[in-house]
Design an enzyme around this catalytic site. Sequence first.
Site, PDB file in Angstrom:
ATOM      1  N   LYS A 205       0.178  67.711   2.744  1.00 43.89           N
ATOM      2  CA  LYS A 205      -0.190  68.727   1.743  1.00 43.89           C
ATOM      3  C   LYS A 205       0.241  70.117   2.234  1.00 43.89           C
ATOM      4  O   LYS A 205       0.531  70.298   3.429  1.00 43.89           O
ATOM      5  CB  LYS A 205      -1.696  68.686   1.527  1.00 43.89           C
TER       6      LYS A 205
ATOM      7  N   ARG B  83     -18.817  68.976   0.205  1.00 40.99           N
ATOM      8  CA  ARG B  83     -17.752  69.708  -0.467  1.00 40.99           C
ATOM      9  C   ARG B  83     -17.304  68.838  -1.636  1.00 40.99           C
ATOM     10  O   ARG B  83     -17.652  69.094  -2.765  1.00 40.99           O
ATOM     11  CB  ARG B  83     -16.615  70.000   0.517  1.00 40.99           C
TER      12      ARG B  83
ATOM     13  N   MET C  53       5.472  94.391   8.661  1.00 36.47           N
ATOM     14  CA  MET C  53       5.779  93.360   7.670  1.00 36.47           C
ATOM     15  C   MET C  53       6.993  92.523   8.086  1.00 36.47           C
ATOM     16  O   MET C  53       6.973  91.290   7.987  1.00 36.47           O
ATOM     17  CB  MET C  53       6.038  94.009   6.310  1.00 36.47           C
TER      18      MET C  53
ATOM     19  N   TYR D 143       2.729 101.339  13.866  1.00 31.49           N
ATOM     20  CA  TYR D 143       1.676 101.797  12.952  1.00 31.49           C
ATOM     21  C   TYR D 143       0.355 101.964  13.695  1.00 31.49           C
ATOM     22  O   TYR D 143      -0.035 101.101  14.487  1.00 31.49           O
ATOM     23  CB  TYR D 143       1.459 100.777  11.836  1.00 31.49           C
TER      24      TYR D 143
HETATM   25  C1  LIG Z   1      -6.088  67.483   4.968  1.00 32.23           C
HETATM   26  C2  LIG Z   1      -6.868  66.238   4.997  1.00 32.23           C
HETATM   27  C3  LIG Z   1      -6.802  65.384   6.097  1.00 32.23           C
HETATM   28  C4  LIG Z   1      -6.057  65.748   7.366  1.00 32.23           C
HETATM   29  O1  LIG Z   1      -6.891  66.586   8.123  1.00 32.23           O
HETATM   30  P1  LIG Z   1      -6.440  67.115   9.573  1.00 32.23           P
HETATM   31  O2  LIG Z   1      -7.672  67.761  10.089  1.00 32.23           O
HETATM   32  O3  LIG Z   1      -5.339  68.081   9.346  1.00 32.23           O
HETATM   33  O4  LIG Z   1      -6.028  65.932  10.321  1.00 32.23           O
HETATM   34  C5  LIG Z   1      -7.480  64.198   6.035  1.00 32.23           C
HETATM   35  N1  LIG Z   1      -8.202  63.854   4.941  1.00 32.23           N
HETATM   36  C6  LIG Z   1      -8.314  64.662   3.873  1.00 32.23           C
HETATM   37  C7  LIG Z   1      -9.131  64.244   2.708  1.00 32.23           C
HETATM   38  C8  LIG Z   1      -7.652  65.887   3.865  1.00 32.23           C
HETATM   39  O5  LIG Z   1      -7.763  66.677   2.799  1.00 32.23           O
END
Ligand SMILES: *Cc1c(COP(=O)(O)O)cnc(C)c1O
Length: 358
Positions: free
Chosen positions: A34, A130, A302, A254
């Site tokens: 992702k 969550r 930047m 800066y």
């Molecule tokens: C992103 C994610 C992972 C991977 O988590 P890491 O801590 O990066 O290994 C696993 N399961 C779900 C549901 C996630 O959203």
Amino acid sequence: MRPARALIDLDALRSNFQLARELGGGRKTLAAVKADAYGHGAVACARALQGQADAFGVACIEEALELRSAGITAPILLLEGFFEADELPLIVQHDLWFAVAAPWQVDAVAAFQTTATLQVWLKLDSGMHRLGLSPADFRAAHARLSALPQIAPMVLMSHMARADELDSARTGEQAAAFAAAIDGLAGETSLCNSPALLGWPDVRSDWVRPGLMLYGANPLPVQTAQTLRLRPVMTMQSKIFAVRQIEVGEPVGYGARFVAQRPTRVGVVALGYADGYPQFAPNGTPVLIDGQAATLIGRVSMDMLTVDLTDLPQAGIGSTVTLWGESPRLDVLAPLCGVSAYQLPCAVKRVPHELVGG
Ligand SMILES: *Cc1c(COP(=O)(O)O)cnc(C)c1O
């Protein structure tokens, strides 16, 4: 051409993947790609792991379609499920897997007419609070969806909130809550993210879901024999393109955050916070210049940042500066800058990626 670039070492990625598989006990391994593979390039990373990963995990259908368009045919799981029920036809069309984590999603799946078979990962809230169904809703959803002909045997999943805290009882409590909630239910299980894989060898499941560790960063606050085997995938590099000498008492950059305490040779590097380097990295943050240790001085701009070349007389215009990679490591640099090892590569942009290791 501006010399900033992110080298992506695909051999290191594959090696980290093998470590995750090994730690998972050789079970099925879903590679989390992702957020553009945590900034490393989802298409390149998924291509490199095709044939090894049993599935890929993404945050949304847009990310899944990017992988499908690039020819990735392996299973792809929408880790957060669908955001709107009208994604379901596209999910079928592109043969995607999806999490079901809320009662409204259960209703939408049950109401969806299709001749295809849907691969659902049913998500339990085991204590992170969550996403995920409560234990009661989880069992009800399992019964309801299992009875539908279009639903393939489901994977039962949950997510750990504190697996990076090796002295917390919470991971064990979540694992126990998961075991209790799925007791007697049919289906493969999936629990472990990177910190659980690296830090909790007793917590295992049929499917493991490594993310950060694939990219060679340690999610734990300590090094272990396993974390030492992680190989950094991204090397953030640029070059020095200007040099000047300043006197004692003269500031750099800066806000005059750095003031010279000695005659100082300042190098200007073509990389800044718009490329993803943390703007508030403090004076003294480590960098590597032509393979030698040096430090950041002055506030990051930047498009540029400044380094202290006083002790590196051979370094100058054209010297290669490594902001993170083998050294300094991403997981060492991030906390020095008040960000996490997750956040740092995700922020990378503008810098061209260069693949190494095929
Ligand atoms: C992103 C994610 C992972 C991977 O988590 P890491 O801590 O990066 O290994 C696993 N399961 C779900 C549901 C996630 O959203």
